[in-house]
Design a protein around this motif. Structure first.
Motif, PDB file in Angstrom:
ATOM      1  N   VAL A 104      39.190  50.469  41.558  1.00  0.00           N
ATOM      2  CA  VAL A 104      37.799  50.046  41.336  1.00  0.00           C
ATOM      3  C   VAL A 104      37.407  48.908  42.277  1.00  0.00           C
ATOM      4  O   VAL A 104      36.515  48.120  41.984  1.00  0.00           O
ATOM      5  N   GLY A 138      36.430  53.456  35.954  1.00  0.00           N
ATOM      6  CA  GLY A 138      37.852  53.407  35.637  1.00  0.00           C
ATOM      7  C   GLY A 138      38.241  54.404  34.564  1.00  0.00           C
ATOM      8  O   GLY A 138      37.492  55.329  34.227  1.00  0.00           O
ATOM      9  N   ALA A 189      39.063  49.819  32.558  1.00  0.00           N
ATOM     10  CA  ALA A 189      37.840  50.610  32.441  1.00  0.00           C
ATOM     11  C   ALA A 189      36.717  49.694  31.964  1.00  0.00           C
ATOM     12  O   ALA A 189      36.959  48.690  31.281  1.00  0.00           O
ATOM     13  N   TYR A 192      41.662  47.027  29.102  1.00  0.00           N
ATOM     14  CA  TYR A 192      42.842  47.099  29.970  1.00  0.00           C
ATOM     15  C   TYR A 192      44.091  46.960  29.095  1.00  0.00           C
ATOM     16  O   TYR A 192      44.007  46.407  27.990  1.00  0.00           O
TER      17      TYR A 192
END
Length: 272
Positions: A40, A246, A253, A270
């Motif tokens: 990302v 993500g 994400a 995470y």
């Protein structure tokens, strides 16, 4: 679903990312622990001398959550601590770094905004209890005023943040301010303790209440096992959500949505 405040990102353009790292280490007195390129985008982890690590993150044109759609910082601020008010203001003046006028919050704490790299807005809160410490740093850590949010209507904002972020009201100051509590993510994940962070709502007159895309972004954590259910729950409630960046099952994400006044609410997840 359970949201907890967890710090955030300072966004920097891809082409000037390394220049941004140098700017923050020089002018804020932070130490760069590492720089990486992830699925990302670019990230740099900057250690503040007293408390916390700030992540610099690159904008990404192909991810809605990380696009530089506009430069409107909006009315949601992340609170950073300063411990030497006079010297810090003198330093910014010498370096040509713009700051706003001082503002006193209802609890007596003094705050002002700093124009950072690429016009990112950082909000400083003076911690006079440790004046004289960390003399070589301008921003020493996250403030205990973790988040400041400008809104058009305090009562409506309190109800919205209770419903959608699960905050607790500590005290309302007429129609001008409200002090809210939200759990801290680090203490819960790493120490299995409940510690409350502080959100301040403040009524702002004659302001632009449009959807913001701030460079300095507060993030609220949701655990990976709750990520998809939380996203779907918000969607069913009619909340307009960004696409997910993500993958919550494989690593980091995130997504975002907006409050009643266009303040951007960023969510991430995470592995602990």
């Amino acid at each position: 679903m359970k949201f907890r405040w967890d710090g955030g990102f300072i966004m920097v353009s891809w082409d000037k990312f390394e220049e941004g790292v140098e700017w923050y280490t020089k002018h804020m007195g932070w130490t760069c622990l590492d720089q990486v390129i992830t699925p990302v985008g670019k990230k740099a982890f900057l250690k503040m001398p007293r408390l916390g690590v700030v992540t610099l993150k690159s904008f990404e044109s192909d991810m809605e959550h990380f696009k530089a759609d506009n430069s409107f910082e909006g009315n949601m601020r992340m609170g950073f601590e300063i411990t030497n008010l006079g010297e810090t203001l003198n330093y910014f003046d010498r370096e040509g770094i713009k700051v706003t006028e001082l503002k006193t919050l209802p609890d007596g704490q003094v705050s002002f905004d700093i124009t950072g790299f690429e016009n990112a807005r950082l909000t400083a809160v003076y911690n006079k209890s440790i004046e004289g410490e960390f003399l070589t740093s301008r921003i020493t850590g996250f403030s205990d005023v973790n988040v400041r949010i400008g809104v058009s209507d305090i009562d409506k904002a309190i109800r919205w943040y209770k419903e959608y972020l699960g905050v607790k009201l500590v005290k309302q100051y007429n129609d001008d301010f409200a002090h809210l509590h939200i759990e801290d993510a680090y203490d819960w994940m790493q120490l299995s303790e409940v510690f409350y962070d502080n959100i301040w709502l403040e009524k702002i007159e004659h302001s632009d209440f449009i959807k913001a895309n701030p460079a300095v972004r507060n993030y609220f954590d949701i655990r990976p096992e709750e990520f998809n259910d939380t996203y779907n729950h918000l969607k069913l409630k009619g909340v307009e959500l960004s696409e997910v960046a993500g993958d919550p099952q494989k690593g980091w994400a995130g997504f975002h949505f907006f409050d009643l006044d266009g303040n951007r609410i960023n969510i991430w997840s995470y592995p602990a």
